[in-house]
Scaffold this active site. Structure first.
Site, PDB file in Angstrom:
ATOM      1  N   ALA A  83       0.843  -1.198   0.000  1.00  0.00           N
ATOM      2  CA  ALA A  83       0.000   0.000   0.000  1.00  0.00           C
ATOM      3  C   ALA A  83       0.873   1.241   0.000  1.00  0.00           C
ATOM      4  O   ALA A  83       1.930   1.272   0.632  1.00  0.00           O
ATOM      5  CB  ALA A  83      -0.921   0.010   1.214  1.00  0.00           C
ATOM      6  N   GLY A  92       6.132   6.994  -7.778  1.00  0.00           N
ATOM      7  CA  GLY A  92       7.146   5.953  -7.896  1.00  0.00           C
ATOM      8  C   GLY A  92       7.347   5.145  -6.630  1.00  0.00           C
ATOM      9  O   GLY A  92       8.210   4.274  -6.574  1.00  0.00           O
ATOM     10  N   GLU A 116      -1.599 -11.440  -5.525  1.00  0.00           N
ATOM     11  CA  GLU A 116      -2.947 -11.319  -6.055  1.00  0.00           C
ATOM     12  C   GLU A 116      -3.242  -9.840  -6.198  1.00  0.00           C
ATOM     13  O   GLU A 116      -2.869  -9.045  -5.337  1.00  0.00           O
ATOM     14  CB  GLU A 116      -4.000 -11.933  -5.112  1.00  0.00           C
ATOM     15  CG  GLU A 116      -4.019 -13.438  -5.108  1.00  0.00           C
ATOM     16  CD  GLU A 116      -3.222 -14.020  -3.952  1.00  0.00           C
ATOM     17  OE1 GLU A 116      -2.824 -13.250  -3.065  1.00  0.00           O
ATOM     18  OE2 GLU A 116      -2.975 -15.237  -3.950  1.00  0.00           O
ATOM     19  N   TYR A 128       3.006  -4.079 -12.082  1.00  0.00           N
ATOM     20  CA  TYR A 128       3.458  -5.468 -11.989  1.00  0.00           C
ATOM     21  C   TYR A 128       3.893  -6.005 -13.356  1.00  0.00           C
ATOM     22  O   TYR A 128       4.918  -6.675 -13.465  1.00  0.00           O
ATOM     23  CB  TYR A 128       2.377  -6.351 -11.371  1.00  0.00           C
ATOM     24  CG  TYR A 128       1.979  -5.915  -9.979  1.00  0.00           C
ATOM     25  CD1 TYR A 128       2.920  -5.429  -9.072  1.00  0.00           C
ATOM     26  CD2 TYR A 128       0.654  -5.965  -9.563  1.00  0.00           C
ATOM     27  CE1 TYR A 128       2.551  -5.017  -7.803  1.00  0.00           C
ATOM     28  CE2 TYR A 128       0.284  -5.559  -8.287  1.00  0.00           C
ATOM     29  CZ  TYR A 128       1.234  -5.079  -7.421  1.00  0.00           C
ATOM     30  OH  TYR A 128       0.872  -4.665  -6.169  1.00  0.00           O
TER      31      TYR A 128
END
Length: 163
Positions: A83, A92, A116, A128
């Site tokens: 988070a 960034g 996940e 990702y």
């Protein structure tokens, strides 16, 4: 003498003093968030590494702007949660945290990293994928929204040794 107003950043292991920051950022980032007790247990778990990103500048004292929790079992790891403070997104911070996780896992000879992610979370998916993660599965109804609707999670994986 010239002083920069630009923030300096450091990623380091979290401590118990970071508990309230972790809880606050998680609460402001997720509909169903973890409490301080949840984080305390995870910080004490020997299989979990918790990293925090701290920023400071000439005008602002050091503060936690993001964190990531990674569980390591044998030669595989899983992101339990990541988070970034809503006020620090698009700076960034998430990339810095993930790159440090990947560096540490590579150093520790971890073969694979899993996570996940909500299939509707386009910024996270973009991050990702840019780091080399690929979709390897799905979990239907994994995430719950504020209205208790279910959403799809993508299971993503990266071969750390090959990154």
């Amino acid at each position: 003498m010239f002083f920069s107003k630009k923030a300096s950043s450091i990623v380091e292991e979290a401590s118990m003093e970071d508990l309230s920051n972790l809880t606050d950022i998680h609460r402001r980032s997720f509909t169903h968030s973890w409490n301080e007790g949840d984080f305390q247990k995870l910080l004490q778990d020997e299989t979990v590494q918790t990293l925090v990103l701290k920023r400071s500048s000439l005008l602002a004292k050091e503060q936690v702007v993001g964190f990531v929790l990674v569980r390591i079992v044998v030669d595989e790891a899983e992101i339990l949660t990541i988070a970034v403070d809503p006020d620090s997104r698009k700076s960034g911070a998430g990339r810095m945290l993930m790159e440090e996780v990947l560096r540490r896992l590579y150093r520790d000879r971890i073969a694979k990293l899993f996570l996940e992610v909500d299939a509707t979370n386009k910024p996270a998916l973009s991050l990702y994928q840019s780091l080399g993660f690929r979709k390897v599965g799905e979990r239907k109804g994994y995430y719950r929204t504020a209205s208790d609707a279910a959403s799809l999670a993508w299971i993503m994986q990266i071969d750390v040794a090959g990154s």
